[in-house]
Write a protein that holds these residues in place. Sequence first.
Motif, PDB file in Angstrom:
ATOM      1  N   ASN A  14     -66.851  56.348   3.411  1.00 53.31           N
ATOM      2  CA  ASN A  14     -66.630  57.487   4.290  1.00 53.31           C
ATOM      3  C   ASN A  14     -67.694  58.551   3.994  1.00 53.31           C
ATOM      4  O   ASN A  14     -67.994  58.829   2.836  1.00 53.31           O
ATOM      5  N   ASP A  22     -66.663  61.319   1.714  1.00 51.66           N
ATOM      6  CA  ASP A  22     -66.586  60.821   0.333  1.00 51.66           C
ATOM      7  C   ASP A  22     -67.983  60.668  -0.284  1.00 51.66           C
ATOM      8  O   ASP A  22     -68.150  60.861  -1.492  1.00 51.66           O
ATOM      9  N   PRO A  52     -63.974  69.187  -3.048  1.00 52.52           N
ATOM     10  CA  PRO A  52     -63.225  68.728  -1.867  1.00 52.52           C
ATOM     11  C   PRO A  52     -62.400  69.848  -1.224  1.00 52.52           C
ATOM     12  O   PRO A  52     -62.269  69.893  -0.001  1.00 52.52           O
ATOM     13  N   ARG A  92     -63.645  67.960   6.741  1.00 55.96           N
ATOM     14  CA  ARG A  92     -63.184  66.569   6.689  1.00 55.96           C
ATOM     15  C   ARG A  92     -62.333  66.276   7.939  1.00 55.96           C
ATOM     16  O   ARG A  92     -61.395  67.006   8.230  1.00 55.96           O
TER      17      ARG A  92
END
Length: 194
Positions: A77, A80, A184, A191
């Motif tokens: 991804n 990621d 993150p 995202r």
Amino acid sequence: MASKQNVKRRIVDAAWELFYEKGYDDTTVDDIIRLSDTSKGSFYYYFSGKDALLDTLSTILDEYYANLEEELDENMNSFDKLMFLNYKSHLFMETKIDVTLLASLYSTQLIAKGERNLLDQNRTYYRLISRIVEEGHVRNQISREKSIQEITKYYSLCERALVSDWCLNRGSYSLAEYSKEYMPILMEHFRVKQ
């Protein structure tokens, strides 16, 4: 030409290894020449002195990013991938660059009148992050709400913030683990939920 680049590369690699192991102040040009297995003439052909090697940090980091790019699984991804690059690059900084020297280099970038090479958009770093963000747009894994350039700028801003905070805290915690937890969260808005 390749052998000349090889000599310069050996000098740069040796210098940064010694800066980390011995500290910048305790590393001499002779130490660098010895470890790089080069000559004084070769050293001074490429660098005016030890201080000139400090400008090679962005080169060291970009070479590391180029190596990391080869490690990326193309099926991973895109979001990621960005988190992987962040973790690995911060682990590299934590284990290969003395925190005091890194703090000093960041501060010189703040007051530099000339080029700020860490912000050079032609660096491997910026091109790689931009490619991954673009891939994320195409794959619908990274939000299209902002442009590739805006997301790349925000990503690099977050990375610099994490490194700056680590430097301010004199490396009292793991930069890599802190980044793994917080990057993150900082990037979550971009995202795309699958």
